[in-house]
Design a protein around this motif. Structure first.
Motif, PDB file in Angstrom:
ATOM      1  N   SER A   1       0.817  -1.220   0.000  1.00 38.52           N
ATOM      2  CA  SER A   1       0.000   0.000   0.000  1.00 38.52           C
ATOM      3  C   SER A   1       0.850   1.269   0.000  1.00 38.52           C
ATOM      4  CB  SER A   1      -1.008   0.006   1.144  1.00 38.52           C
ATOM      5  OG  SER A   1      -0.379  -0.176   2.363  1.00 38.52           O
ATOM      6  N   ARG A   2       2.022   1.249   0.665  1.00 33.74           N
ATOM      7  CA  ARG A   2       2.873   2.441   0.584  1.00 33.74           C
ATOM      8  C   ARG A   2       4.298   2.156   1.038  1.00 33.74           C
ATOM      9  NH1 ARG A   2       2.097   5.107   5.886  1.00 33.74           N
ATOM     10  NH2 ARG A   2       0.470   3.880   6.872  1.00 33.74           N
ATOM     11  N   ILE A   3       5.183   3.100   0.632  1.00 30.60           N
ATOM     12  CA  ILE A   3       6.603   2.987   0.994  1.00 30.60           C
ATOM     13  C   ILE A   3       6.876   3.877   2.198  1.00 30.60           C
ATOM     14  CG2 ILE A   3       8.980   3.364   0.222  1.00 30.60           C
ATOM     15  CD1 ILE A   3       8.041   3.037  -2.634  1.00 30.60           C
ATOM     16  N   VAL A   4       7.666   3.330   3.112  1.00 31.42           N
ATOM     17  CA  VAL A   4       8.066   4.077   4.297  1.00 31.42           C
ATOM     18  C   VAL A   4       9.596   3.994   4.369  1.00 31.42           C
ATOM     19  CG1 VAL A   4       7.840   4.159   6.811  1.00 31.42           C
ATOM     20  CG2 VAL A   4       5.935   3.325   5.446  1.00 31.42           C
ATOM     21  N   ALA A   5      10.248   5.047   4.821  1.00 33.07           N
ATOM     22  CA  ALA A   5      11.705   4.986   4.972  1.00 33.07           C
ATOM     23  C   ALA A   5      12.059   3.845   5.930  1.00 33.07           C
ATOM     24  CB  ALA A   5      12.233   6.305   5.507  1.00 33.07           C
ATOM     25  N   LEU A   6      13.118   3.115   5.597  1.00 27.37           N
ATOM     26  CA  LEU A   6      13.463   1.917   6.381  1.00 27.37           C
ATOM     27  C   LEU A   6      13.469   2.140   7.902  1.00 27.37           C
ATOM     28  CD1 LEU A   6      14.401  -1.034   6.563  1.00 27.37           C
ATOM     29  CD2 LEU A   6      16.716  -0.255   6.060  1.00 27.37           C
ATOM     30  N   PRO A   7      14.092   3.212   8.413  1.00 29.32           N
ATOM     31  CA  PRO A   7      14.127   3.344   9.880  1.00 29.32           C
ATOM     32  C   PRO A   7      12.742   3.548  10.506  1.00 29.32           C
ATOM     33  CG  PRO A   7      15.673   4.879   8.800  1.00 29.32           C
ATOM     34  CD  PRO A   7      14.838   4.276   7.725  1.00 29.32           C
ATOM     35  N   ASP A   8      11.766   3.958   9.675  1.00 33.21           N
ATOM     36  CA  ASP A   8      10.425   4.240  10.219  1.00 33.21           C
ATOM     37  C   ASP A   8       9.431   3.105   9.989  1.00 33.21           C
ATOM     38  OD1 ASP A   8      11.406   6.759  10.841  1.00 33.21           O
ATOM     39  OD2 ASP A   8      10.841   7.568   8.867  1.00 33.21           O
ATOM     40  N   LEU A   9       9.885   2.048   9.294  1.00 32.90           N
ATOM     41  CA  LEU A   9       8.915   1.030   8.851  1.00 32.90           C
ATOM     42  C   LEU A   9       8.159   0.394  10.009  1.00 32.90           C
ATOM     43  CD1 LEU A   9       7.688  -0.677   6.530  1.00 32.90           C
ATOM     44  CD2 LEU A   9       9.506  -2.336   6.949  1.00 32.90           C
ATOM     45  N   PHE A  10       8.865  -0.024  11.041  1.00 30.35           N
ATOM     46  CA  PHE A  10       8.172  -0.706  12.131  1.00 30.35           C
ATOM     47  C   PHE A  10       7.208   0.247  12.846  1.00 30.35           C
ATOM     48  CE2 PHE A  10       8.002  -1.972  16.677  1.00 30.35           C
ATOM     49  CZ  PHE A  10       7.085  -2.988  16.487  1.00 30.35           C
ATOM     50  N   ASP A  11       7.675   1.463  13.170  1.00 27.73           N
ATOM     51  CA  ASP A  11       6.812   2.425  13.874  1.00 27.73           C
ATOM     52  C   ASP A  11       5.555   2.719  13.067  1.00 27.73           C
ATOM     53  OD1 ASP A  11       8.501   2.557  15.944  1.00 27.73           O
ATOM     54  OD2 ASP A  11       9.359   4.522  15.463  1.00 27.73           O
ATOM     55  N   GLU A  12       5.739   2.870  11.763  1.00 30.45           N
ATOM     56  CA  GLU A  12       4.591   3.193  10.914  1.00 30.45           C
ATOM     57  C   GLU A  12       3.624   2.003  10.836  1.00 30.45           C
ATOM     58  OE1 GLU A  12       4.201   6.286   9.952  1.00 30.45           O
ATOM     59  OE2 GLU A  12       2.292   5.753   9.006  1.00 30.45           O
ATOM     60  N   SER A  13       4.190   0.797  10.791  1.00 28.47           N
ATOM     61  CA  SER A  13       3.335  -0.401  10.751  1.00 28.47           C
ATOM     62  C   SER A  13       2.571  -0.530  12.063  1.00 28.47           C
ATOM     63  CB  SER A  13       4.183  -1.656  10.516  1.00 28.47           C
ATOM     64  OG  SER A  13       4.940  -1.512   9.340  1.00 28.47           O
ATOM     65  N   LEU A  14       3.278  -0.277  13.160  1.00 25.41           N
ATOM     66  CA  LEU A  14       2.630  -0.345  14.471  1.00 25.41           C
ATOM     67  C   LEU A  14       1.532   0.715  14.585  1.00 25.41           C
ATOM     68  CD1 LEU A  14       2.808  -1.802  17.191  1.00 25.41           C
ATOM     69  CD2 LEU A  14       4.465  -0.081  17.930  1.00 25.41           C
ATOM     70  N   LYS A  15       1.852   1.915  14.089  1.00 25.28           N
ATOM     71  CA  LYS A  15       0.862   3.002  14.140  1.00 25.28           C
ATOM     72  C   LYS A  15      -0.401   2.616  13.352  1.00 25.28           C
ATOM     73  CE  LYS A  15       2.149   7.217  12.668  1.00 25.28           C
ATOM     74  NZ  LYS A  15       2.752   8.468  12.455  1.00 25.28           N
ATOM     75  N   THR A  16      -0.192   2.010  12.196  1.00 26.89           N
ATOM     76  CA  THR A  16      -1.335   1.575  11.373  1.00 26.89           C
ATOM     77  C   THR A  16      -2.138   0.511  12.119  1.00 26.89           C
ATOM     78  OG1 THR A  16      -0.018   2.015   9.398  1.00 26.89           O
ATOM     79  CG2 THR A  16      -1.983   0.655   9.100  1.00 26.89           C
ATOM     80  N   ALA A  17      -1.421  -0.440  12.728  1.00 23.74           N
ATOM     81  CA  ALA A  17      -2.110  -1.506  13.472  1.00 23.74           C
ATOM     82  C   ALA A  17      -2.871  -0.916  14.662  1.00 23.74           C
ATOM     83  CB  ALA A  17      -1.095  -2.545  13.940  1.00 23.74           C
ATOM     84  N   MET A  18      -2.257   0.064  15.341  1.00 24.56           N
ATOM     85  CA  MET A  18      -2.917   0.651  16.517  1.00 24.56           C
ATOM     86  C   MET A  18      -4.159   1.445  16.105  1.00 24.56           C
ATOM     87  SD  MET A  18       0.151   1.634  19.054  1.00 24.56           S
ATOM     88  CE  MET A  18       0.695   0.400  20.238  1.00 24.56           C
ATOM     89  N   ARG A  19      -4.051   2.101  14.962  1.00 28.70           N
ATOM     90  CA  ARG A  19      -5.205   2.849  14.457  1.00 28.70           C
ATOM     91  C   ARG A  19      -6.377   1.888  14.205  1.00 28.70           C
ATOM     92  NH1 ARG A  19      -5.335   7.411   9.805  1.00 28.70           N
ATOM     93  NH2 ARG A  19      -7.563   7.389   9.548  1.00 28.70           N
ATOM     94  N   ILE A  20      -6.060   0.750  13.592  1.00 28.29           N
ATOM     95  CA  ILE A  20      -7.104  -0.260  13.333  1.00 28.29           C
ATOM     96  C   ILE A  20      -7.622  -0.815  14.662  1.00 28.29           C
ATOM     97  CG2 ILE A  20      -7.490  -2.591  12.411  1.00 28.29           C
ATOM     98  CD1 ILE A  20      -5.444  -1.836  10.178  1.00 28.29           C
ATOM     99  N   ALA A  21      -6.692  -1.068  15.584  1.00 30.51           N
ATOM    100  CA  ALA A  21      -7.065  -1.691  16.856  1.00 30.51           C
ATOM    101  C   ALA A  21      -7.993  -0.805  17.678  1.00 30.51           C
ATOM    102  CB  ALA A  21      -5.810  -2.027  17.656  1.00 30.51           C
TER     103      ALA A  21
END
Ligand code: CO8
Length: 254
Positions: A179-199
């Motif tokens: 769905s989108r590209i994130v800078a490598l150092p931010d990938l986990f935080d952004e994935s977690l943020k997306t999961a938390m938003r859904i949660a």
């Protein structure tokens, strides 16, 4: 179950699974997939968990099946090896809670198929998606020919599967694998943020939405819309839906 190939942790309502064979670029041995499917099953049953993130290392989500283990298995019982792996994939695919794949580096062969089994794929700029099975004299066995064709179309799937050419992050997003590209150092935080938003959103609606979207892979348009309508009706009957409307009307936020 004591894990040797993955790490499992939670952050709030998000369950995190880290593929953890970094020296072998997270090559997927049978026990790793068994552990992933077991942990997904546990998160599915855990009422405090609403979404899941699966990630690898910065260099590899997973560089395909463990070729060394595969060679040993093929000489004993290749069909059993295929069936066991298939069973674990099915268990992961059956999870009703949303799963986000955070893909950095290589996602090859069965590693690409594991990401494709997830519901949302976020990629780091160094991600590479490939199905190199053909160069080993075999074809994908865990969904790529079907999921890719339905996602990116026949020509691109044929190119990936028949030539083994891997797609980079830009191509993967452009054709809809991710769905989108994130800078490598931010990938986990952004994935977690997306999961938390859904949660944080109503869980029954999240699961019914996932279920309806997945149904589109199995059905024609008309029966798919009927299916969506059925799931929408289930939402209408819930207290959560009625309370959300009241909150909006009374200006208490969504
Ligand atoms: N299996 C086992 N070990 C691996 C794998 C793998 N798939 N990939 C990497 N490794 C190991 C290497 O052997 C190496 O180990 P060591 O340090 O002990 O020598 C270590 O990881 C690092 O790898 P490289 O030195 O090769 O790292 P590079 O950065 O030079 O290269 C690549 C990275 C390009 C990803 C390269 O490692 C590679 O080509 N790996 C193999 C990719 C591949 O073909 N995977 C298999 C795809 S097919 C598949 O997944 C499904 C098959 C289904 C068959 C049916 C099942 C029953």
């Amino acid at each position: 179950m004591e894990y040797t190939n993955i790490l499992a942790e939670t952050r709030g309502a998000v369950g995190i699974i880290t593929l953890n064979r970094p020296k072998a670029l997270n090559a997927i041995c049978e026990s790793m997939l068994q552990e992933v499917s077991e942990q997904v099953r546990l998160y599915e049953q855990d009422e405090t968990i609403a979404a899941i993130v699966i990630k690898g290392s910065d260099k590899a989500f997973a560089a395909g099946i463990d070729i060394k283990e595969l060679q040993a298995k093929v000489s004993i019982n290749p069909i059993e090896a295929l069936d066991n792996t298939y069973k674990y994939f099915k268990q992961i695919d059956d999870c009703r809670k949303p799963i986000i794949a955070a893909v950095a580096g290589y996602a090859l062969g069965i590693g690409c198929e594991l990401a494709l089994t997830c519901d949302i794929i976020l990629v780091a700029d160094n991600a590479r998606f490939g199905q190199p099975e053909i160069s080993l004299g075999v074809i994908p066995g865990f969904g790529a020919t079907q999921r890719l064709t339905k996602t990116i179309g026949k020509s691109k799937t044929m190119e990936m599967v028949l030539t083994g050419r891997a797609l980079n992050a830009e191509e993967a997003v452009a054709c809809g694998i991710a769905s989108r590209i994130v800078a490598l150092p931010d990938l986990f935080d952004e994935s977690l943020k997306t999961a938390m938003r859904i949660a944080a959103l109503p869980r029954y609606a999240i699961m019914l939405a996932k279920d309806a979207i997945k149904q589109s892979f199995n059905t024609g348009l008309e029966s798919g819309i009927d299916y969506e309508n059925k799931n929408c009706k289930i939402c209408l009957g819930t207290n959560g839906f009625k309370e959300s409307l009241e909150r909006f009307i009374e200006k208490r936020g969504k």
